[in-house]
Each structure stands twice: as C-alpha cells, then as structure tokens.
Enzyme design. Structure first.
Site, short mmCIF file in Angstrom:
data_model
loop_
_atom_site.label_atom_id
_atom_site.label_comp_id
_atom_site.label_asym_id
_atom_site.label_seq_id
_atom_site.Cartn_x
_atom_site.Cartn_y
_atom_site.Cartn_z
N HIS A 300 41.87 30.92 27.32
CA HIS A 300 41.26 32.24 27.52
C HIS A 300 39.85 32.13 28.08
CE1 HIS A 300 40.34 36.37 27.27
NE2 HIS A 300 40.01 36.47 26.00
N HIS A 346 46.26 34.56 38.96
CA HIS A 346 45.92 35.51 37.91
C HIS A 346 47.20 36.13 37.37
CE1 HIS A 346 44.16 39.11 35.99
NE2 HIS A 346 43.06 38.40 35.91
N ASP A 401 36.88 33.34 37.42
CA ASP A 401 36.47 32.05 36.86
C ASP A 401 36.20 31.01 37.94
OD1 ASP A 401 36.76 32.85 34.10
OD2 ASP A 401 38.92 32.80 34.43
#
Length: 462
Positions: A300, A346, A401
C-alpha cells in the site's frame, strides 16, 4: 476563464444548497449541510434500496474484492481516465482553483494548492474562499500543540523502530484526549450527535499530526533536536519547517504532495481500515492508528520508495545519461528475471495518473536541471511503450508513486523509509473527513459475510 467566485456560486446552485460564502467556521457550515445530505441519503435508500448494484464472481471474492462496489464514500471517486475526482473536481482543476499560500502571487513558483482548501472541499463539497482557508489554517494552528508528555513519549521510543510504528504508537498515545471516547463512556452523547465529538477529535488529530510526524523525523534522523512550530506558516509549510526544510521549493512541494495524496475513494487499505474500525465507534485516534498500520504495508504505502530504490539501482549500474535503448534493455532484464517495474500500472486507472502529471509539471519548473528527475521523465516516456510489448501487461502507464519518492529525494528528503509518514499525514485529511461524514450519515457497523471453501464446493459443484 471563470473566476473562483463564479465557480463557487455554480457549485452551490448545482447542489441546491444554501451555502454561506461568508461563514468561515467549518463546523457551522457542516452543521448546515448535514440535514441536506441526510435527506439525500434517505432518498437514495428509499428509491434505490432494492436495486442490484452489480454481479461479482468467486474470483473477485477470493481476489481481494477488487472492483466490487461495497462501500459508500461521498468524498472522491476514481475515474479510469480522469483520475481521482474530489467532490466533482479533477486534480488540474484543484491546482487551478484552490487557494495558494500566497494569494497575491501569480507566478508558477507559488501555484501549489493548500491542503486546508482540499479539506474544506472534502467536508463541504464547495470550493473554499481565501478567508475560509485562512480561518481553517488558524484553527489548526490553535489545535496543533502537542503536549510535552506526548513529545517525551516519542523521544523515548527506540530509534530503530520504523517511523510508521512510531506514528501509530503516538496516535494511540493521543487517544487519551479523545472527546468522543469520554462522552460515550459517560453516556452523555446520542447517536444523532456522534458527528460532533468525531469532528472535534478529527480536527485535533489533523492539527497535531504534522507536529507528531516532524518530531518522529527529528528524533530518528536528526539527533532528536526539535524545531518549534511557526505560527505564520500554513499546515503543510509548517510541517516542512518543523522537519528542518526552510527552502520555498520544499514547502511548495509538501503543499502539493499533501493535497494530491489526501484521498482515493473509500476502498484502499488505509481508508477502508479507518472506516471499518470507526464503524465500531472506535474514536478517530484508534481508527486512524489502524489505518496507518495498513498504510505501512509494502503493498500500500511503500510503492514510492520501491520506485526510488529501483531508479537508484539503475543509476548505479547505468548512470543518469543513458539512451532509450539502455532503458528498454534494462526493463527486459527486470521482466525476464520475474520482477516488475515499480511505478507503472494501477488498479483502476487506464491512463497516466493525473497526480503524476502534477508532479512532472512541478519538477520541470523547480528542478529542471536535476539529473535524476530528467532520467525519471525519460523513463516515463520509454517504459510504457516497452511494457506494452509484453502480452500480459495491459496497463503500463505511470502512477503517482512513479514520481513522488524521487521528487522528495531530489529535494533533500533522502530518508526514504520516512516517506510513508508523509503519505500518512496527507491521508489523514481524507480518512478523517470520511469518519466525520460516516457518523453524520449514521452509517452502521461494517459486517460482511464470509464463506469457507466447502461452501464454494457445495454451491457450485455440478
């Protein structure tokens, strides 16, 4: 181009709410909105309560319930192509219309949205005025003092503890000050009023968490030498200051980072965990400590540091000035060895993450000569096309990210094990807003059913 006042009026009319643009007390604004939203929820239940939301498969049940609509969160949703939409506004719109730290500055060096503004939006559904954001900034400053007993608690923690462990423990320590827990224990609160002490606890937690996070940073990485809060600074700018970063560019980066990471629908691990624990009427401190523990999981909250480690390894082997072919060959080597290229793909998005674009724009202006940033942008151009040549990879686009950890590193925040704490400071905004609204809506305790393997055999065996 529409002015912010035009946008505010349009948003108010579209939601058919009597919105007081001069009211700067957030709690009073929410109190006015709650009956309207409660009526809307009642209407949805009465009109659509027996409607089928969708079908799901055994594979989805076993596979983490991915894609199943099983929660209601009124704050944000993730569109496969537009990215996260916060109360109807996309990331580019938030960057344009939310108030900035210097409202008089029109230059690109002062264009990051203030997290105070996005929290107001999450709570009310309305774009705030500069006066409303300024009032919220001062309220968080007034609530943000961390008592010396909590400071001592953190400073006595072993420095080899992970910074996320420290944060979770510090939030649990602060739980002794929960207003909701005290009122509930004394039997002095009714269900219809739960939202009010939840609001008070949530606002206290949000106000204090930058200070707590900064103390953890200074304790773990700077010989426990603390820096006092600066009452002239906004919530995010003060966080950067208390960590020890005085450069304008770092304060701007943290403002943007804390804004774009604040919420991501209700089903991600940290948001769902916070909601789940809160549904048992655990107070915001207990609930968000649990959410932080979920965020600490490698699947996560650690993705941005995985990207950074991957890029640092690449630089160690190839350097920063490489050809596109060098990048393609390196990707081939990674994939053929059974690993993945972190920062691409994603669960929901089917295009490049707008939060990635947001950080690209920031770094191209503020860090245009940084060699690592240049390499990252080159990789982001080359790698998606290369990944598409693999049949099993259908979603090769860079996500948030891919950039966030490298951006923090390039600005001098090189302790990458701390990055998830910055994420947690941001995500407190969305998780607390969701908790307050869950109590305002009177949502019940979450209690899904489960099945053992025998149940599946008995039900589906031919």
């Amino acid at each position: 181009m529409r002015s912010i006042n035009q946008l505010l009026k349009q948003a108010s009319l579209s939601q058919k709410s009597q919105y007081n643009f001069s009211q700067t007390n957030l709690k009073k604004v929410i109190a006015e909105i709650i009956p309207q939203k409660q009526a809307e929820l009642k209407e949805v239940k009465e009109k659509y309560g027996d409607k089928v939301v969708g079908q799901y498969t055994v594979k989805q049940v076993i596979g983490g319930m991915r894609g199943m609509k099983g929660l209601m969160s009124d704050l944000s949703r993730c569109d496969p192509y537009q990215g996260i939409i916060f109360r109807g506004y996309t990331i580019p719109q938030l960057k344009e219309f939310l108030p900035k730290a210097d409202p008089k500055a029109a230059d690109q060096a002062n264009q990051e949205p203030l997290p105070e503004g996005i929290f107001w939006l999450l709570m009310t559904g309305q774009l705030p005025t500069h006066a409303q954001v300024d009032a919220l900034k001062h309220e968080w400053q007034n609530r943000g003092t961390v008592n010396q007993d909590c400071v001592n608690f953190i400073l006595n923690l072993p420095k080899d503890l992970h910074s996320m462990t420290m944060l979770s423990m510090a939030l649990l320590y602060l739980q002794k000050d929960s207003k909701f827990a005290k009122l509930y224990d004394e039997g002095k609160i009714s269900k219809k009023d739960y939202w009010e002490p939840f609001y008070e606890d949530s606002m206290d937690l949000i106000a204090k968490i930058p200070r707590v996070a900064a103390i953890i940073y200074r304790h773990k990485y700077r010989d426990s030498k603390l820096i006092d809060s600066d009452s002239k600074l906004d919530w995010a700018g003060n966080y950067a200051h208390m960590m020890g970063f005085e450069q304008h560019v770092v304060k701007e980066c943290i403002r943007g980072y804390l804004s774009i990471h604040c919420d991501h629908e209700g089903g991600n691990v940290s948001a769902h965990t916070t909601h789940l624990v809160g549904s048992a009427l655990s107070d915001p401190y207990l609930s968000y400590s649990a959410g932080v523990n979920g965020l600490a999981g490698p699947l996560h909250g650690l993705a941005n540091q995985e990207v950074l480690k991957w890029l640092l390894q690449f630089i160690e082997e190839k350097g920063t000035k490489v050809s596109d072919k060098d990048i393609e060959d390196y990707v081939d080597h990674v994939i053929s060895s059974g690993r993945v290229v972190p920062g691409y793909g994603h669960a929901v998005l089917r295009d490049t993450d707008p939060r990635f674009h947001h950080q690209v724009d920031f770094s191209k202006f503020h860090l245009k000569d940084d060699q690592m940033i240049k390499l990252l942008h080159q990789c982001a151009d080359v790698i998606p096309k290369k990944l598409l040549t693999y049949k099993k990879i259908a979603n090769p686009y860079p996500n948030v990210d891919c950039h966030s950890g490298v951006l923090l590193y390039s600005l001098g925040l090189t302790e990458y094990q701390y990055y998830t704490v910055v994420f947690a400071v941001s995500r407190a905004l969305g998780c607390m807003a969701n908790l307050i609204w869950s109590r305002a809506f009177g949502l019940p305790i979450e209690r899904p059913g489960s099945a053992d393997l025998k149940w599946f055999h008995d039900k589906y065996r031919e």
